[in-house]
Scaffold this motif. Structure first.
Motif, mmCIF file in Angstrom:
data_model
loop_
_atom_site.group_PDB
_atom_site.id
_atom_site.type_symbol
_atom_site.label_atom_id
_atom_site.label_comp_id
_atom_site.label_asym_id
_atom_site.label_seq_id
_atom_site.Cartn_x
_atom_site.Cartn_y
_atom_site.Cartn_z
ATOM 1 N N LEU A 133 -0.012 5.585 5.788
ATOM 2 C CA LEU A 133 -1.462 5.780 5.805
ATOM 3 C C LEU A 133 -2.208 4.565 6.325
ATOM 4 O O LEU A 133 -3.231 4.686 6.994
ATOM 5 N N LEU A 134 -1.708 3.373 6.007
ATOM 6 C CA LEU A 134 -2.424 2.135 6.332
ATOM 7 C C LEU A 134 -1.938 1.472 7.610
ATOM 8 O O LEU A 134 -2.572 0.532 8.087
ATOM 9 N N GLY A 135 -0.794 1.929 8.149
ATOM 10 C CA GLY A 135 -0.244 1.267 9.317
ATOM 11 C C GLY A 135 0.227 -0.141 9.026
ATOM 12 O O GLY A 135 0.113 -1.038 9.863
ATOM 13 N N GLN A 136 0.749 -0.336 7.808
ATOM 14 C CA GLN A 136 1.207 -1.651 7.363
ATOM 15 C C GLN A 136 2.717 -1.604 7.090
ATOM 16 O O GLN A 136 3.271 -0.541 6.800
ATOM 17 N N PRO A 137 3.405 -2.738 7.160
ATOM 18 C CA PRO A 137 4.834 -2.760 6.825
ATOM 19 C C PRO A 137 5.057 -2.337 5.376
ATOM 20 O O PRO A 137 4.292 -2.718 4.482
ATOM 21 N N GLU A 138 6.093 -1.562 5.152
ATOM 22 C CA GLU A 138 6.367 -1.044 3.813
ATOM 23 C C GLU A 138 6.617 -2.157 2.814
ATOM 24 O O GLU A 138 6.297 -2.020 1.625
ATOM 25 N N ASP A 139 7.218 -3.263 3.264
ATOM 26 C CA ASP A 139 7.510 -4.373 2.360
ATOM 27 C C ASP A 139 6.513 -5.530 2.508
ATOM 28 O O ASP A 139 6.756 -6.633 2.031
ATOM 29 N N GLY A 140 5.377 -5.279 3.167
ATOM 30 C CA GLY A 140 4.387 -6.327 3.382
ATOM 31 C C GLY A 140 3.487 -6.524 2.173
ATOM 32 O O GLY A 140 3.469 -5.713 1.245
ATOM 33 N N PRO A 141 2.699 -7.592 2.167
ATOM 34 C CA PRO A 141 1.874 -7.918 0.993
ATOM 35 C C PRO A 141 0.788 -6.894 0.705
ATOM 36 O O PRO A 141 0.433 -6.675 -0.455
ATOM 37 N N VAL A 142 0.227 -6.255 1.746
ATOM 38 C CA VAL A 142 -0.840 -5.272 1.516
ATOM 39 C C VAL A 142 -0.294 -4.066 0.779
ATOM 40 O O VAL A 142 -0.844 -3.623 -0.245
ATOM 41 N N VAL A 143 0.799 -3.501 1.272
ATOM 42 C CA VAL A 143 1.395 -2.325 0.622
ATOM 43 C C VAL A 143 1.892 -2.684 -0.768
ATOM 44 O O VAL A 143 1.707 -1.917 -1.727
ATOM 45 N N THR A 144 2.497 -3.844 -0.915
ATOM 46 C CA THR A 144 3.005 -4.255 -2.225
ATOM 47 C C THR A 144 1.882 -4.348 -3.247
ATOM 48 O O THR A 144 2.002 -3.843 -4.376
ATOM 49 N N ALA A 145 0.758 -4.970 -2.864
ATOM 50 C CA ALA A 145 -0.363 -5.115 -3.796
ATOM 51 C C ALA A 145 -0.986 -3.767 -4.138
ATOM 52 O O ALA A 145 -1.288 -3.490 -5.304
ATOM 53 N N LEU A 146 -1.164 -2.918 -3.139
ATOM 54 C CA LEU A 146 -1.810 -1.628 -3.374
ATOM 55 C C LEU A 146 -0.888 -0.664 -4.107
ATOM 56 O O LEU A 146 -1.355 0.160 -4.904
ATOM 57 N N TYR A 147 0.410 -0.767 -3.877
ATOM 58 C CA TYR A 147 1.371 0.060 -4.614
ATOM 59 C C TYR A 147 1.247 -0.197 -6.111
ATOM 60 O O TYR A 147 1.144 0.742 -6.922
ATOM 61 N N ASP A 148 1.235 -1.460 -6.489
ATOM 62 C CA ASP A 148 1.114 -1.809 -7.910
ATOM 63 C C ASP A 148 -0.238 -1.399 -8.479
ATOM 64 O O ASP A 148 -0.326 -0.865 -9.586
ATOM 65 N N LYS A 149 -1.290 -1.656 -7.709
ATOM 66 C CA LYS A 149 -2.637 -1.352 -8.191
ATOM 67 C C LYS A 149 -2.814 0.142 -8.420
ATOM 68 O O LYS A 149 -3.385 0.571 -9.433
ATOM 69 N N LEU A 150 -2.339 0.957 -7.500
ATOM 70 C CA LEU A 150 -2.490 2.399 -7.622
ATOM 71 C C LEU A 150 -1.639 2.965 -8.751
ATOM 72 O O LEU A 150 -2.050 3.922 -9.408
ATOM 73 N N TYR A 151 -0.471 2.364 -8.983
ATOM 74 C CA TYR A 151 0.298 2.868 -10.125
ATOM 75 C C TYR A 151 -0.432 2.542 -11.428
ATOM 76 O O TYR A 151 -0.651 3.415 -12.267
ATOM 77 N N GLU A 152 -0.828 1.290 -11.581
ATOM 78 C CA GLU A 152 -1.430 0.860 -12.838
ATOM 79 C C GLU A 152 -2.767 1.544 -13.107
ATOM 80 O O GLU A 152 -3.119 1.794 -14.266
ATOM 81 N N ASN A 153 -3.525 1.855 -12.068
ATOM 82 C CA ASN A 153 -4.881 2.356 -12.250
ATOM 83 C C ASN A 153 -5.078 3.806 -11.813
ATOM 84 O O ASN A 153 -6.208 4.277 -11.768
#
Length: 362
Positions: A133-153
Motif C-alpha cells: 500500500l505504501l510502496g515501502q520496503p517490507e523490512d524498512g523502518p516505515v513499515v516496521t513502525a506502522l505495523y506495530d502501531k496498527l496492531y497495538e491501536n
C-alpha cells in the motif's frame, strides 16, 4: 494512497476487483476465501479485508459456509474449520489448543493478547500489505513502525473483543458500545427480524472495517509518523529553550507528541524526564502543557501552580506577575498565554516553584 486503496477496497467488497496491481500468472477461477456463515464478527471481516488488499486475493470471492467440503475447496480459510496451519493457509483460533499471541509468534513483540483470525492474518501478511500500500520496503523502518502501531491501536482491540479478553481486571466505570466490533455486530439481523439473511450485512461490514483500517493507516502514515521526527528534533534542542532541559517547544499545535515523547525518552536515554511542552494554538496564542505521567493517564508530571488554577486573563497575569496570561485549567494540566515569551515564563516559573517547594521540604 488513501483514495486508491479505498477504491480498491470498495471494488473488492463488491466482488469486481480493481484491475490494478500484479495479476495471477494465468487465467483461472477467482481465488476463494472461506469463512463461516451466520452471525459475523469483526475479526473475520477484518481478516477478509486484509487478504483482499494482497494482489493474489484482490478478486477473491468470500465463501461463507461451515461445510467442510466447500471449505476444503477454498484457497484460504479464516475463523472456521478448527485448524491453524499457515502452510495450508488455514487460520482458525477456536480450537481448544490454540493460545497464540503476537508475542509467542514473534518474541520481539510485546503483545500477549490471544489472537483472533484478524490477528493471525495480520501477523502473517500485515507487513506485506503495508509495504504494497505504501510502496515501502517490507523490512524498512516505515513499515516496521506502522505495523506495530496498527496492531497495538487497531488489530489488538479486535483480537481481545473476539476472544473475550477484559480490558481491565475490575468492574469498568462505564460501557464502551461504539467501538468497531460493536458496530460490526449491529450490522447483523436483529434477533426478531423476519429476514435473517446475513449476506448483505456482511458486505456492509467489509466496507466499514476495511475503510476504518485504511483511514487509520493513512493517519498514522501521514500524521503520526511525521510527528515523531518533529518531537525528536524538539528534544535534541530542548536546552535552547530553557537551560533546565525540562521544557520542550513544538513549532505548531495539534502535533500528537505524547506517545513519541515517552518512547523517545527511553530510546535517547534522557537523564531526566521532560516536564512541560510549549506550542502555539490555532489562534496564534501559546499553550504550556504538563507532560502526563503516562500515555493513558490524566495525571501530570508537573501541573501548573495550584494558585493559578481556574484563574483567567488579567487576574491571572497579576497573580503570576507574567503579562498576557489567558487561563490555567482547573486541574493545572494546561495553561495559555498570548505570546511565546509569556508561555515560556509560565513554564519557567512553574519549574522554579517546584524547586522552591523541594528546597523547603528538606
Amino acid at each position: 494512497m488513501r483514495r486508491a486503496a479505498r477504491a480498491l477496497l470498495v471494488m473488492a467488497a463488491a466482488g469486481t476487483g480493481s484491475g490494478a496491481g500484479p495479476k495471477r500468472p494465468r487465467p483461472g477461477p477467482a481465488p476463494r476465501i472461506g469463512t463461516h456463515d451466520g452471525t459475523f464478527h469483526c475479526d473475520e471481516v477484518l481478516a477478509c479485508c486484509l487478504l483482499r488488499l494482497l494482489p493474489p486475493y484482490r478478486d477473491a470471492e468470500v465463501v461463507r459456509t461451515r461445510d467442510p467440503e466447500r471449505l476444503a475447496e477454498c484457497d484460504v480459510v479464516v475463523d472456521v474449520g478448527g485448524e491453524y496451519d499457515p502452510e495450508r493457509h488455514r487460520y482458525d483460533h477456536h480450537q481448544r489448543s490454540f493460545a497464540l499471541s503476537m508475542h509467542s509468534l514473534q518474541p520481539s513483540k510485546p503483545w500477549t493478547t490471544k489472537l483472533s483470525s484478524a490477528g493471525l492474518i495480520y501477523h502473517h501478511f500485515g507487513a506485506q500489505i503495508l509495504a504494497n500500500l505504501l510502496g515501502q520496503p517490507e523490512d524498512g523502518p516505515v513499515v516496521t513502525a506502522l505495523y506495530d502501531k496498527l496492531y497495538e491501536n487497531f488489530v489488538e482491540e479486535i483480537d481481545a473483543v473476539d476472544n473475550g479478553v477484559a480490558q481491565t481486571d475490575g468492574e469498568p466505570r462505564y460501557a464502551l458500545t461504539t467501538h468497531l466490533s460493536a458496530r460490526v455486530g449491529r450490522l447483523n439481523p436483529r434477533w426478531n427480524d423476519p429476514e435473517q439473511d446475513t449476506e448483505e450485512g456482511f458486505k456492509r461490514a467489509l466496507e466499514l472495517v476495511g475503510g476504518e483500517f485504511l483511514d487509520r493507516l493513512d493517519y498514522y502514515h501521514r500524521a503520526w509518523l511525521p510527528a515523531r521526527t518533529l518531537v525528536e528534533e524538539a528534544i535534541r534542542r530542548r536546552f535552547e529553550v530553557d537551560a533546565s532541559g525540562a521544557v520542550l517547544e513544538l513549532p505548531q499545535g495539534g502535533c500528537p507528541w505524547k506517545e513519541h515523547l515517552f518512547s523517545l525518552e527511553k530510546e535517547l536515554e534522557l537523564p531526566t524526564p521532560l516536564q512541560l511542552v510549549l506550542f502555539p494554538d490555532r489562534s496564534g496564542q501559546w499553550r504550556v502543557q504538563s507532560v502526563p505521567v503516562g500515555p493513558n493517564t490524566f495525571q501530570s508530571r508537573l501541573p501548573l501552580p495550584e494558585q493559578w488554577r481556574g484563574v483567567r486573563e488579567e487576574e491571572l497575569s497579576q497573580l503570576a506577575a507574567i503579562p498576557g496570561c489567558v487561563f490555567v485549567h482547573a486541574s493545572g494540566f494546561i495553561g495559555g498565554n498570548r505570546t511565546r515569551d509569556g508561555a515560556l515564563q509560565m513554564a519557567r516559573r512553574t519549574l522554579e516553584l517546584r524547586h522552591e517547594a523541594g528546597e523547603q521540604s528538606k
